[in-house]
Design an enzyme around this catalytic site. Sequence first.
Site, short mmCIF file in Angstrom:
data_model
loop_
_atom_site.label_atom_id
_atom_site.label_comp_id
_atom_site.label_asym_id
_atom_site.label_seq_id
_atom_site.Cartn_x
_atom_site.Cartn_y
_atom_site.Cartn_z
N ASP A 56 71.99 42.39 34.30
CA ASP A 56 72.12 42.97 32.96
C ASP A 56 70.94 43.84 32.58
OD1 ASP A 56 73.86 40.44 30.99
OD2 ASP A 56 74.00 40.91 33.13
N HIS A 62 71.32 45.86 29.40
CA HIS A 62 71.46 45.85 27.93
C HIS A 62 70.63 46.90 27.22
CE1 HIS A 62 74.26 42.69 27.29
NE2 HIS A 62 73.59 41.82 28.00
N ASP A 73 77.01 44.99 32.08
CA ASP A 73 76.23 44.86 30.85
C ASP A 73 75.08 45.87 30.80
OD1 ASP A 73 76.42 41.40 29.64
OD2 ASP A 73 77.93 42.95 29.95
N ASP A 104 74.63 47.78 24.90
CA ASP A 104 74.55 46.85 23.76
C ASP A 104 73.20 46.18 23.68
OD1 ASP A 104 78.00 45.70 23.71
OD2 ASP A 104 76.97 47.16 22.44
N ARG A 105 72.80 45.90 22.46
CA ARG A 105 71.57 45.19 22.11
C ARG A 105 70.32 46.05 22.24
NH1 ARG A 105 74.02 40.12 24.35
NH2 ARG A 105 74.73 39.05 22.50
N ASN A 133 81.05 42.24 30.66
CA ASN A 133 81.85 41.96 29.47
C ASN A 133 81.47 42.85 28.29
OD1 ASN A 133 79.44 40.28 29.37
ND2 ASN A 133 80.31 39.33 27.55
N HIS A 134 80.31 43.48 28.37
CA HIS A 134 79.93 44.39 27.30
C HIS A 134 80.40 45.82 27.52
CE1 HIS A 134 77.35 42.16 24.41
NE2 HIS A 134 77.41 41.27 25.37
N HIS A 184 80.19 40.22 37.54
CA HIS A 184 79.31 40.05 36.38
C HIS A 184 79.26 38.61 35.85
CE1 HIS A 184 77.09 40.90 32.74
NE2 HIS A 184 78.02 40.26 32.06
N ARG A 200 81.39 30.76 24.45
CA ARG A 200 81.50 32.21 24.31
C ARG A 200 82.84 32.61 23.73
NH1 ARG A 200 77.47 35.18 27.43
NH2 ARG A 200 76.65 33.91 29.13
N HIS A 239 75.06 37.92 33.52
CA HIS A 239 75.70 37.40 32.30
C HIS A 239 74.87 36.41 31.52
CE1 HIS A 239 79.17 36.97 29.77
NE2 HIS A 239 79.56 35.80 30.21
N ASP A 262 86.40 52.44 9.47
CA ASP A 262 85.88 53.81 9.37
C ASP A 262 86.44 54.63 10.51
OD1 ASP A 262 82.59 55.25 9.95
OD2 ASP A 262 84.38 56.09 8.97
N SER A 264 82.59 58.30 10.28
CA SER A 264 81.67 59.09 9.47
C SER A 264 80.54 58.24 8.92
CB SER A 264 82.43 59.72 8.30
OG SER A 264 83.00 58.67 7.53
N ASP A 317 77.24 51.26 -4.86
CA ASP A 317 77.49 52.69 -4.70
C ASP A 317 76.39 53.47 -5.39
OD1 ASP A 317 79.85 55.07 -6.02
OD2 ASP A 317 78.55 55.20 -4.27
N ASN A 377 75.16 56.29 -4.57
CA ASN A 377 75.44 57.73 -4.61
C ASN A 377 76.40 58.09 -5.73
OD1 ASN A 377 73.96 57.82 -2.27
ND2 ASN A 377 75.75 57.72 -0.97
#
Lengths: 675, 162
Positions: A159, A161, A188, A191-192, A220-221, A272, A368, A395, A570, A574, A610, A612
């Site tokens: 990994d 990461h 992996d 991520d992180r 898995n990531h 993995h 997990r 992993h 989203d 944006s 909010d 803004n």
Amino acid sequence: MRAAILIQRWYRQYVSRMEMRRRHTWNIFQSIEYAGEQDQVKLYNFLGYLMDNFTPSSSERNLISHIFRENEVCRDPEWERYFCYKNIDVPAVYSGPRLIFPITIDQAAGLVEAFKNKQQLHSRYVLQLLLETWKLLRMLPNINRISTCHSKEITICGDLHGQLEDLLLIFYKNGMPSLDTPYVFNGDFVDRGKDSIEILLILFAFMLVYPGDVHLNRGNHEDHIINLRYGFTREVLGKYKLHGKRILKLLQKIFSWLPLATVIDQKVLIVHGGLSDMTDLAVISRVDRHRVSWRYDAGRWPLPMLVTASHNSSSAPLSPLNSNPVPRTALTPPMMNGNRQVSHLSEILDLLWSDPMDQDGCIANEVRGCGCYWGPDMTEKFLNKHNLQLIIRSHECKQEGYEFCHNRKVLTLFSASNYYEVGSNRGAYIRLGPDLVPYFIQYQASDMTRELTLRQSVGRTERSALKALREQLFAHKTDLLSAFQEFDKENTGMISLNNWATAVGNVLHLDLPWRTLRSQLVTTTLHDMLDYQDWFQELAIKEPSHVDQTVLDTLYRHRSTLETIFRIVDTDNSGLISFEDFRQTWKLLSAFLKMEITDEAISDLVVSIDTNKDGSIDIDEFMEAFRLVDRSSAPPSTASARIQCSSLSPKSSGSDRSLPSGKVGFAEGCLPCCC
Amino acid sequence: MAEDRENAEAIISEVHKKISDAFDVFDHERNKTVDVREIGTIIRSLGCFPTEGELQEFITEIEEEEATGYIRFERFLPTMTKLLMERKFRPIPEDLLLQAFEVLDQEKKGHLGTEELTKYMTQDGEPFTQEEMEEMLSAAADPDKNVIFYKDFVSMLTVDDK
């Protein structure tokens, strides 16, 4: 000599206590980390359930349906148009690498150099590189078969990461990939850490230059659903504001086309996660790996949901063997069992998610939420069946960067050093020659000139873990308060330390030795009694606010899930969602948590955030608003912020540490010419 | 009277839980056994300061008749509880520790050379292994001057104790 013995006695005791503290710290990080993963799996299952149970016109369905539209049926020319990079102009002022395809070794090395100097590759070249990668991956089999012939030693990494420093360190010590230096990267990559995209670009570039000598296994990531929670999605959107969405979509395809495993000399399997009782390489070789994707488990849903760790008993141990183990038989619905006949989903998930255990057998990996735990007998059976001698997997983070188990037939390899905190662990890589005996190289990427002593590294990691734990405690304030009041029927405001430990254990569902940790989490006591209201004050400072306390606690505790849902909602990536969508998000979250939130409470929240006043909510600003002040002896370098719910602080610049369950750094603002 | 008994029971129950927590950390197979080599770490982490010799005695007492290399919790718990309740192997007072260092520091310099300390620790008493020695030096030695200011060292490590 008496003096010598005294000193030795004393010092040995000290070392033992440090060792114990280190293990506890490790447990804290790991249990929070895995609880987060489990939460993500549950969230996905939940959303899938909604998809199937809402009418087509429902607004909730509209919000989330797009993440279930997997590889839509779409002809290649349409995809080519969508991913076309040709009309993306690269401004003259751009000073990063300009790639010319087919890519050469000099250009790949140039990329490494550029990233080392904190440059960013322009989105035009990113898309181009990814397109070439996609083309290549589609030609690869599910299982790469390679050999150490010609006395080539193969280098294997675990990994990473998103920790670019570790990859650079490996290249520095071992050399960059070449015909003489073949590599296998065991998943992996993302991520992180904060440089996931850079790692991917480097690995893909080298793979394009040396397709026979650079091999990537899926982890898995390497999964867009996981990326929503653990930072990769955020990183890409932050660094590539204009074209991030396309890049992510293309990566989604690339991830699905990554090979699942590598076999060396027909003797060593590299994968993995690991295995299960169902793993059969012949079957794996034949599946359409890119078509296999997450489907929630209709057989398992709906079941009573708890939002923290496993749910077999009130103090659920995280160990695989509960008093009521969940065997994988036909009678008990397995954890994550897709429609096996059709898609072999669960076998593939097993490859990417499973962990070894010390007991024989094979049981669901409830910690997990995916894959299983497999025992030494399974390893033995599997190796014999396929005539293999060793399984190399990753992993799981390991203190020394690697660890053997199952009679040295299974080797865990982890290449992200300082994963939980600076000094928490080393990373390692392996060189494997024709004798197939692994040779380990360990390292620790650090900008400190001196290696930390045991005491310093334990201390630092421990502080970090305790901070994470305090956050968890604070996030469960409402439930803890109820639990404490159960023990304090006379409303004295005091609770004994024993009862404190019991209450905390019951509420938090983290399998930790609370009595041992107590002295570090509770600092002011009187005759073994604790004033618990004061104690909550110790944990945090909060501005008084008109927003309901329960709502705030929930928001805080489930930040990660909330943010994940935000990013799903989203759709145009944006970073902004409308009030109405926010309301729907909140409703989704409260359904997921089985909590009742009044419309009024939501409206209050919406109005208060909010700043803004433009009718939309900025996801990042919203998440920024909920952070914890650590009052107890935090080192000055630790960032801290006040919890403010009535107004938002202006967006802070620089990096911050996010949740205990994910290591995410905010991008420092993308260079305007690289979008 | 009844209250005293209740208190005593509560105390013992707490002690049991502490012992159990510490034991579980090393119970890798979740079958209430630990490798005998980890017993030292477990006992020490619970606040005891046995010598290696005393440790060995303890182990002999709780081992199976035919040594398996593993210690079972059922045998560990009662003996360990007794140890804690009797407060055997009390912590070492800071001044005693300082005195010990001063005994080694024959010239009364206020510090010990790394070679000097190494000699004592690896040859006298219950000798350190090389690994133990290196770790102690890395924590204790002033990197510039290559000496151990033992007074500071003792204070530093004592602060860590809770």
